[in-house]
Scaffold this active site. Structure first.
Site, PDB file in Angstrom:
ATOM      1  N   MET A  27       0.695  -1.155  -0.077  1.00 54.51           N
ATOM      2  CA  MET A  27      -0.158  -0.085  -0.078  1.00 54.51           C
ATOM      3  C   MET A  27       1.147   1.528  -0.292  1.00 54.51           C
ATOM      4  SD  MET A  27      -3.122  -1.206   2.551  1.00 54.51           S
ATOM      5  CE  MET A  27      -2.267  -1.406   4.143  1.00 54.51           C
ATOM      6  N   VAL A  30       7.944   4.154   2.996  1.00 52.24           N
ATOM      7  CA  VAL A  30       8.241   4.871   3.678  1.00 52.24           C
ATOM      8  C   VAL A  30       9.768   4.778   3.439  1.00 52.24           C
ATOM      9  CG1 VAL A  30       8.258   5.201   5.944  1.00 52.24           C
ATOM     10  CG2 VAL A  30       6.554   4.438   4.857  1.00 52.24           C
ATOM     11  N   ASP A 138      -5.046   2.327  14.922  1.00 55.37           N
ATOM     12  CA  ASP A 138      -4.103   1.470  14.963  1.00 55.37           C
ATOM     13  C   ASP A 138      -2.555   1.309  16.255  1.00 55.37           C
ATOM     14  OD1 ASP A 138      -3.343  -0.498  13.851  1.00 55.37           O
ATOM     15  OD2 ASP A 138      -2.104   0.699  12.600  1.00 55.37           O
ATOM     16  N   ASN A 143       3.645   1.239  15.743  1.00 59.03           N
ATOM     17  CA  ASN A 143       3.640   2.604  15.584  1.00 59.03           C
ATOM     18  C   ASN A 143       4.410   3.423  16.867  1.00 59.03           C
ATOM     19  OD1 ASN A 143       2.762   2.118  13.224  1.00 59.03           O
ATOM     20  ND2 ASN A 143       0.332   1.961  14.190  1.00 59.03           N
TER      21      ASN A 143
END
Length: 291
Positions: A27, A30, A138, A143
């Site tokens: 998707m 980075v 999320d 993260n």
């Protein structure tokens, strides 16, 4: 057909030179980049396949929009955004630190004072996010970036606004669709609820804090390749069973168990409330930064 973007060495918007890949998925890509205008490293996140994943551009725009409303040292900053052909990119703060998931993988559980410190930092960032009427959706160790001055929350690509009426109009979610990452989903999120609020993020905080304290997940029957709706229905694993040699004080355990309540009404109602509970137990320990 894939639209290839993000080649190392290319220049975006005449100022961001892509230096190296950080990671690439189906998707998005980075990359670490150099910002010639501000003379600093930044992170550039680019949607990579807008044909197969038609909502990617909107997802990145949503992330940029959410971050632009937040100015807090515990939350990654957004600097810029734009388009490259059919793809969209956002430019984020480059953080010198370690992904918390990688840290746990290498070192296992954290010492008690360090785990509580991470929890407090995380909740400080969540207070700022929730203050803007945003639910992260999320939260997970991947993260969270640990630095010598604390923890930063990244990746608000699945964030939504409250109240629930705004969530129901969100074009990126189909009715009953489950967004997020097992096993950090709250029970209501795992069931595809459209009425998520800050308490769903606090459930994820409970899972993360348990994992930091034990190096394991709090569920008996969780399987990454199995049904994501079942893992939270069984009993939670007591601390002594997972780490019999580790003495987690009862008051610390109580904070975790309250955050992991199945019914949102039985959890902490705000990030500030949970943070204050951790600060209360933290008074008995010396805070140390993560290396």
């Amino acid at each position: 057909m894939r639209f290839t973007v993000g080649r190392v060495g290319s220049l975006i918007s005449g100022r961001y030179e892509l230096k190296e890949h950080i990671y690439t998925s189906n998707m998005s890509s980075v990359l670490k980049a150099w910002d010639y205008k501000e003379d600093r490293f930044v992170v550039v996140k680019i949607s990579t396949d807008t044909v197969q994943y038609s909502n990617l551009v909107e997802c990145l725009k949503r992330e940029a929009g959410a971050l632009s409303r937040i100015d807090h040292p515990r939350v990654v900053r957004v600097f810029d955004s734009g388009n490259i052909g059919p793809s969209h990119f956002i430019v984020l703060e480059y953080i010198h630190g370690t992904n918390l998931a990688n840290y746990i993988h290498r070192h296992g559980r954290l010492f008690l004072d360090a785990a509580i410190s991470v929890g407090i930092d995380l909740l400080e960032g969540l207070e700022a996010i929730h203050k803007e009427g945003i639910v992260h959706r999320d939260l997970k160790p991947e993260n969270l970036i640990t630095t010598r001055i604390g923890v930063k929350i990244i990746d608000l690509g699945l964030a939504v606004s409250t109240p629930a009426a705004e969530q129901k109009m969100d074009p990126l979610d189909s009715p009953g669709m489950v967004s997020g990452t097992p096993p950090y989903l709250s029970p209501e999120q795992a069931q595809g609820s459209e009425d998520l609020d800050a308490r769903s993020d606090l459930y994820a905080c409970g899972v993360i804090l348990y994992e930091l304290l034990t190096g394991a997940l709090p569920f008996y029957n969780f399987k990454k390749d199995g049904q994501i709706f079942k893992y939270w229905q069984g009993r939670l694993r007591p601390f002594w069973e997972v780490s019999p040699a580790v003495d987690v004080p009862d008051k610390v355990q109580a904070v975790v168990w309250k955050a992991l309540a199945v019914d949102p009404k039985d959890r902490y109602q705000t990030a500030e409330e949970m943070r204050m509970a951790l600060l209360e137990v933290m008074e008995k320990y010396v805070t140390i930064p993560l290396p």
